[in-house]
Design an enzyme around this catalytic site. Structure first.
Site, PDB file in Angstrom:
ATOM      1  N   GLY A 241       0.817  -1.202   0.000  1.00  0.00           N
ATOM      2  CA  GLY A 241       0.000   0.000   0.000  1.00  0.00           C
ATOM      3  C   GLY A 241       0.849   1.249   0.000  1.00  0.00           C
ATOM      4  N   PRO A 242       0.226   2.399  -0.233  1.00  0.00           N
ATOM      5  CA  PRO A 242       0.959   3.666  -0.257  1.00  0.00           C
ATOM      6  C   PRO A 242       1.580   3.964   1.107  1.00  0.00           C
ATOM      7  CG  PRO A 242      -1.256   3.903  -1.185  1.00  0.00           C
ATOM      8  CD  PRO A 242      -1.198   2.565  -0.522  1.00  0.00           C
ATOM      9  N   PRO A 243       2.540   4.879   1.148  1.00  0.00           N
ATOM     10  CA  PRO A 243       3.154   5.242   2.435  1.00  0.00           C
ATOM     11  C   PRO A 243       2.138   5.880   3.376  1.00  0.00           C
ATOM     12  CG  PRO A 243       4.501   6.011   0.589  1.00  0.00           C
ATOM     13  CD  PRO A 243       3.200   5.552   0.012  1.00  0.00           C
ATOM     14  N   GLY A 244       2.285   5.591   4.665  1.00  0.00           N
ATOM     15  CA  GLY A 244       1.460   6.228   5.681  1.00  0.00           C
ATOM     16  C   GLY A 244       0.092   5.636   5.877  1.00  0.00           C
ATOM     17  N   THR A 245      -0.197   4.483   5.289  1.00  0.00           N
ATOM     18  CA  THR A 245      -1.535   3.900   5.405  1.00  0.00           C
ATOM     19  C   THR A 245      -1.681   2.976   6.605  1.00  0.00           C
ATOM     20  OG1 THR A 245      -0.824   2.228   3.792  1.00  0.00           O
ATOM     21  CG2 THR A 245      -2.111   4.086   2.960  1.00  0.00           C
ATOM     22  N   LYS A 247       0.655   0.192   7.546  1.00  0.00           N
ATOM     23  CA  LYS A 247       1.088  -1.196   7.373  1.00  0.00           C
ATOM     24  C   LYS A 247       1.860  -1.689   8.603  1.00  0.00           C
ATOM     25  CE  LYS A 247       3.252  -0.149   3.539  1.00  0.00           C
ATOM     26  NZ  LYS A 247       2.807   1.237   3.371  1.00  0.00           N
ATOM     27  N   THR A 248       2.772  -0.873   9.102  1.00  0.00           N
ATOM     28  CA  THR A 248       3.545  -1.273  10.286  1.00  0.00           C
ATOM     29  C   THR A 248       2.644  -1.385  11.505  1.00  0.00           C
ATOM     30  OG1 THR A 248       5.478  -0.145   9.357  1.00  0.00           O
ATOM     31  CG2 THR A 248       5.542  -0.689  11.699  1.00  0.00           C
ATOM     32  N   GLU A 465      -7.118  32.218 -11.711  1.00  0.00           N
ATOM     33  CA  GLU A 465      -7.845  31.356 -10.771  1.00  0.00           C
ATOM     34  C   GLU A 465      -9.347  31.385 -11.038  1.00  0.00           C
ATOM     35  OE1 GLU A 465      -6.240  29.336  -9.006  1.00  0.00           O
ATOM     36  OE2 GLU A 465      -4.285  30.232  -9.414  1.00  0.00           O
TER      37      GLU A 465
END
Length: 663
Positions: A241-245, A247-248, A465
């Site tokens: 998965g992407p970083p920061g989701t 997993k650890t 803008e």
């Protein structure tokens, strides 16, 4: 008697055993003592060397008070009479010496002190005669220390140096390395059972991933339930998965729920500069795991050691890393089975892992840990705001809706940044606006209040803008506009915030509408100023990437057809050739140009048809600097909605920000 014994036992238990351990402080202490001894040994002033002829002159003139002759050194130490010291001040740089001896002289081994000094004393009167002391200098301990101290100092430096080297290698006096010769020991950290306090209650969201890992927990708790039917417990699971989701965190929760020992190590800890160290650490890790079975071994960032072997040998060959990977493959599924040892690994680059590592029998399962959806973000916010002092106006659901694509780590950062923002404003509570300011700062960057912008540049930015906002508001498949700002942030001089619908399937019409919104600022500049400017660099870059993706990857081109040149496996690696011919490349380029030209014409017509609302929006933006969706709705009416079941699909794209000019 029993009371006294119990008291004695209690007092004995309270006593602490003091053990002296060598550390760097001992080395410094010994060094200071050695230097002090050398200084004390040479603390006899600063005597000047004179020749024997000068000594005879001093002798006859009555300047000398005492001479100490060292027979075994053939040296004489001269002490001058106090009333004659001023006479020799020139020899001491104009200063009168205080410490004795004041002079020294050296002679040969043929010098006879009794004869020479007696002859000189005979020339003087009895009251002026010099005291003569003849002795041998017995410096046994001095000589011993002069020989031993340098060797002791070298040994201490050697021990200190290699202890520091061992710590750099991941060891230490109490660590797994234990010394330079034990560098092959595993550096994994072991958390015994009952020591891991993280459970699934601490992991918010990730419902699908938690369901899969819960089965692993059941394997460890009730193995007979599965082995009695002839089944085998899975050997490993890969969290992708992407970083920061999280997993650890999820891996720790598995160990906490299963109540088993937990080994944690990073993939980079296996690879060292020494040959064979990585493979040795893998063997030692699995040896320790077998002794603690049933247990969990968690390898974080396994792509550091698990990259595909033999690929791109001319660019990034690393035999030591490949040997480490080979040993890991053997330990996971070789001749020796690891019963009761389950391997959990985490990576955000599963596409570069070796196929042998991914096959069944090693990592039997791949658990995808995706970015949280709306309900999961609400749960994550509730976890991170527990310790915060929130104002009554804070709405968790509102913040979850305005943070699509944020990972758990991003949401934790938003909560912390909101607390810092409120503290910076001397508030007692954290309000809704503090969270919105935190999101703005994380996405767009810090406000550049000192940035100097000329009135003409500010007018161009406002129209730029306003072009983004108008096109995004009027096109039905474009993402809803949340806020438009002229305040410079990060590298952007102006920003348009979108709140993307959470879609997983994006249609061709939706992509075209989004591309029109991207180029809306550039088209607005051309309409108002008659020429483009450099402010649309980021917009054009993203527009070009989307156009090529439609033609090359998604098969949304009539001339190219239903072909995709996307390499999802990464097998082509660093190939310098394209998977299509030069003629096809020309067709792709032409299709992209035609698509961008169509989008440019469509956007230009849309802004010209709504020129009045476009001008009003730009003027309001110049007046307020920041406008919201409510202000845009008052000018252009309600946001256009797509026809059909447009809300069925969801897309986890991140909140878009459109910089209006290069910083």
């Amino acid at each position: 008697m029993s009371n006294s014994n119990s008291k004695n036992n209690g007092s004995n238990q309270d006593r602490k055993i003091v053990r002296l351990r060598f550390n760097l402080s001992w080395f410094y202490l010994l060094l200071i003592l050695g230097i002090g001894w050398l200084l004390m040994n040479n603390s006899g002033g600063n005597p000047q060397k004179v020749e024997w002829a000068e000594v005879q002159t001093m002798f006859r003139e009555g300047d000398i008070k005492e001479i100490t002759y060292i027979r075994n050194d053939f040296r004489g130490d001269i002490t001058i009479r106090p009333d004659r010291l001023a006479k020799f001040s020139d020899k001491f740089g104009g200063k009168v010496p205080s410490n004795s001896p004041h002079f020294i002289f050296l002679v040969s081994d043929k010098f006879d002190p009794e004869k020479e000094f007696s002859a000189l004393n005979m020339e003087l009167s009895p009251s002026d005669q010099v005291r003569i002391i003849v002795e041998n200098d017995e410096k046994m301990w001095s000589h011993i220390l002069e020989w031993i101290f340098p060797f002791v100092l070298l040994i201490l430096m050697w021990v200190w140096m290699f202890r520091g080297f061992n710590r750099n290698m991941g060891g230490g006096p109490n660590g797994p390395g234990g010394g330079i010769f034990n560098v092959g020991k595993s550096t994994g950290k072991l958390a015994e059972k009952d020591k891991v306090n993280v459970t699934f209650k601490d992991v918010a969201g990730l419902h699908g991933a938690k369901d899969e890992v819960m089965e692993i927990v059941d394997f460890l708790k009730n193995p007979q339930k599965y082995t009695s039917l002839g089944g085998k417990i899975p050997k490993g699971a890969l969290l992708v998965g992407p970083p920061g989701t999280g997993k650890t965190l999820l891996a720790k929760a598995v160990a906490g729920e299963a109540n088993v020992p937990f080994f944690s190590i990073s993939g980079s800890d296996f690879v060292e500069m020494f040959v064979g160290v990585g493979a040795s650490r893998v063997r030692d890790l699995f040896r320790q795991a077998k002794e603690k079975a049933p247990c969990i071994v968690f390898i974080d960032e396994i792509d550091a050691v698990g990259r595909a072997r033999g690929k791109n040998a001319g660019f990034s060959s690393n035999d030591e890393r490949e040997n480490t990977l080979n040993q890991l493959l053997t330990e996971m599924d070789g001749f020796d089975t690891n019963s009761g040892v389950i391997i959990l690994a985490a990576t955000n680059r599963a596409d570069i892992l070796d196929k042998a590592l991914m096959r069944a029998g090693r990592f039997d399962r791949q658990i995808h840990v995706d970015l949280p959806e709306l309900k999961e973000r609400v749960e994550i916010f509730n976890v991170h705001v527990r310790s915060l002092k929130l104002a009554p106006d804070f709405n968790v659901e509102f913040m979850a809706q305005h943070t699509p694509g944020f990972s758990g780590a991003d949401i934790a950062n938003v909560c912390n940044e909101a607390a810092l923002t409120a503290a910076r404003k001397n508030k007692k509570e954290i309000g809704q606006q503090d969270f919105l300011d935190a999101v703005d700062r994380i996405i767009g960057g810090l406000e550049r209040k000192a940035s100097v912008i000329t009135p003409s540049e500010k007018r161009t930015i406002a129209y730029h803008e306003a072009g983004h906002a108008l096109v995004g508001w009027l096109l039905p498949n474009s993402d809803p506009v949340f806020k438009v700002s002229l305040i410079p942030r990060g590298d952007a001089l102006g920003l348009t915030w979108y709140v993307p619908d959470e879609r997983k399937i994006v249609s061709k019409s939706c992509m075209i509408d989004k591309m029109c919104a991207l180029i809306g600022g550039r088209v607005a500049e051309e309409i108002v100023n008659g020429e483009p400017a450099t402010g649309a660099l980021n917009d054009l870059e993203r527009l070009t990437n989307m156009a090529y993706a439609m033609v090359k990857y998604y098969g949304m081109s009539d001339k190219v057809g239903e072909l995709s040149f996307y390499d999802s496996t990464g097998s082509r690696g660093y190939e310098l050739t394209n998977p299509y011919s030069d003629k096809t490349a020309e067709v792709i380029d032409q299709e992209v140009k035609d698509l961008v030209s169509f989008i440019h014409q469509r956007t230009t017509a849309l802004i010209n048809e709504n020129r009045e609302g476009f001008e009003r929006m730009a003027n309001l933006l110049l007046e307020k600097e920041v406008i919201f969706a409510e202000d845009i709705e008052k000018i252009l009416g309600p946001k256009s909605k797509p026809a059909g079941s447009e809300s069925d699909a969801t897309d986890n794209t991140t909140t878009a920000t459109t910089p209006s000019a290069d910083a």
